[in-house]
Design an enzyme around this catalytic site. Structure first.
Site, PDB file in Angstrom:
ATOM      1  N   SER A 139       7.105  63.325  65.431  1.00 14.61           N
ATOM      2  CA  SER A 139       6.090  63.571  66.300  1.00 14.61           C
ATOM      3  C   SER A 139       6.810  62.071  67.307  1.00 14.61           C
ATOM      4  O   SER A 139       6.970  61.385  67.267  1.00 14.61           O
ATOM      5  CB  SER A 139       4.626  63.468  66.464  1.00 14.61           C
ATOM      6  OG  SER A 139       3.245  63.366  66.469  1.00 14.61           O
ATOM      7  N   TYR A 154      -2.655  59.124  61.523  1.00 13.18           N
ATOM      8  CA  TYR A 154      -1.611  60.491  61.374  1.00 13.18           C
ATOM      9  C   TYR A 154      -0.218  59.154  62.503  1.00 13.18           C
ATOM     10  O   TYR A 154       0.960  59.571  62.175  1.00 13.18           O
ATOM     11  CB  TYR A 154      -2.800  61.126  62.980  1.00 13.18           C
ATOM     12  CG  TYR A 154      -1.017  62.321  63.284  1.00 13.18           C
ATOM     13  CD1 TYR A 154      -0.569  63.194  62.366  1.00 13.18           C
ATOM     14  CD2 TYR A 154      -0.500  62.663  64.123  1.00 13.18           C
ATOM     15  CE1 TYR A 154      -0.116  64.011  62.350  1.00 13.18           C
ATOM     16  CE2 TYR A 154       0.471  63.474  64.796  1.00 13.18           C
ATOM     17  CZ  TYR A 154       0.838  64.308  63.335  1.00 13.18           C
ATOM     18  OH  TYR A 154       1.943  65.049  63.893  1.00 13.18           O
TER      19      TYR A 154
END
Length: 260
Positions: A139, A154
């Site tokens: 990501s 995250y």
């Protein structure tokens, strides 16, 4: 997969929807045999050549079962795609209780990091036999920690997953190549984990999220799963035979703006 011909065996975690589903469909379109490991049933029929194993990526037994199904159907494992993941909903360290911090960190790291490692562990011997490869979904949160909606858990997990990719690439060479794709914002069915253990769609307001993604990256683009899937096929192709430990970053040029 590029100039590679013949059916291959592919395992995709989190392949029932989103980026994983697009990868599954792309592989099946080439005639490959694909097994999906996912805790959710797909919302539409799977393409020919794909089958689902219901399970949890945090379970060693479920990962091993998915590999066994693939070996029984395809006779080989050529490409492992570690893709299943959950979000933390922008969880902030400041003001968080120790209990909330522990619960969210453990669950996100379990799925987004340990789940990747367990999938890799389950199929590495089979991949070594075929000279296969692993491709992981990272990501923009693997490189930047603000402005992208990622919270503490995250961001930590995706940074850790980057380390996992680099370590596996070094340790498994030359028999198994290990690479990754790190998209910017992509509208999928990604779930966010709450402190009480419940999960909800991260993209609750897709249009608002779309506008924030457009504003964040220099190209002003929002990539689709279908646009991303060919990158995974490329990394599994003969054309990428000289690549390991690499990360493709279809994030609209975020590194230009952030320097990350």
């Amino acid at each position: 997969m590029g100039s590679t011909v013949g059916a291959r065996g592919v395992l995709v975690t989190g392949g029932s929807s989103g980026i994983g589903r697009a990868i599954v469909e792309s592989h099946c379109a080439l005639g490959d045999r694909v097994v999906i490991l996912d805790r959710d049933e797909p919302t539409r029929p799977l393409p020919d050549g794909a089958q689902l194993v219901l399970g949890d990526v945090t379970s060693p037994a479920d990962n091993a079962a998915a590999v066994e199904v693939l070996l029984n159907t395809a006779g080989r494992v050529d490409h492992f795609v570690g893709n299943a993941g959950i979000h933390d909903g922008g969880f902030s360290f400041t003001g968080a209780s120790s209990d909330d911090l522990m619960q969210i960190m453990r669950r996100v790291l379990d799925v987004d990091v340990i789940g990747y490692a367990l999938g890799a562990r389950a199929c590495v011997e089979s991949l070594a036999m075929t000279g296969g490869c692993m491709t992981f979904t990272l990501s923009d949160a693997s490189f930047i920690v603000s402005g992208n909606g990622a919270g503490l858990a995250y961001s930590t997990a995706k940074h850790a997953a980057l380390g996992l990719v680099r370590h596996l690439a070094a340790e498994l060479a030359p028999r198994v190549r290990v690479n990754a794709v790190a998209p910017g914002g992509v509208l999928t069915s990604l779930r966010a984990r709450a402190a009480d253990g419940s999960e909800s769609p991260f993209f609750a307001d897709p249009e608002a999220i779309r506008q924030s993604i457009v504003a964040l990256n220099p190209l002003g683009v929002v990539m689709t799963p279908e646009q991303l899937a060919p990158l995974y096929l490329f990394l599994a192709s003969d054309e990428a035979a000289g690549m390991t430990g690499e990360v493709l970053r279809p994030d609209g040029g975020l590194s230009v703006r952030t320097g990350g």
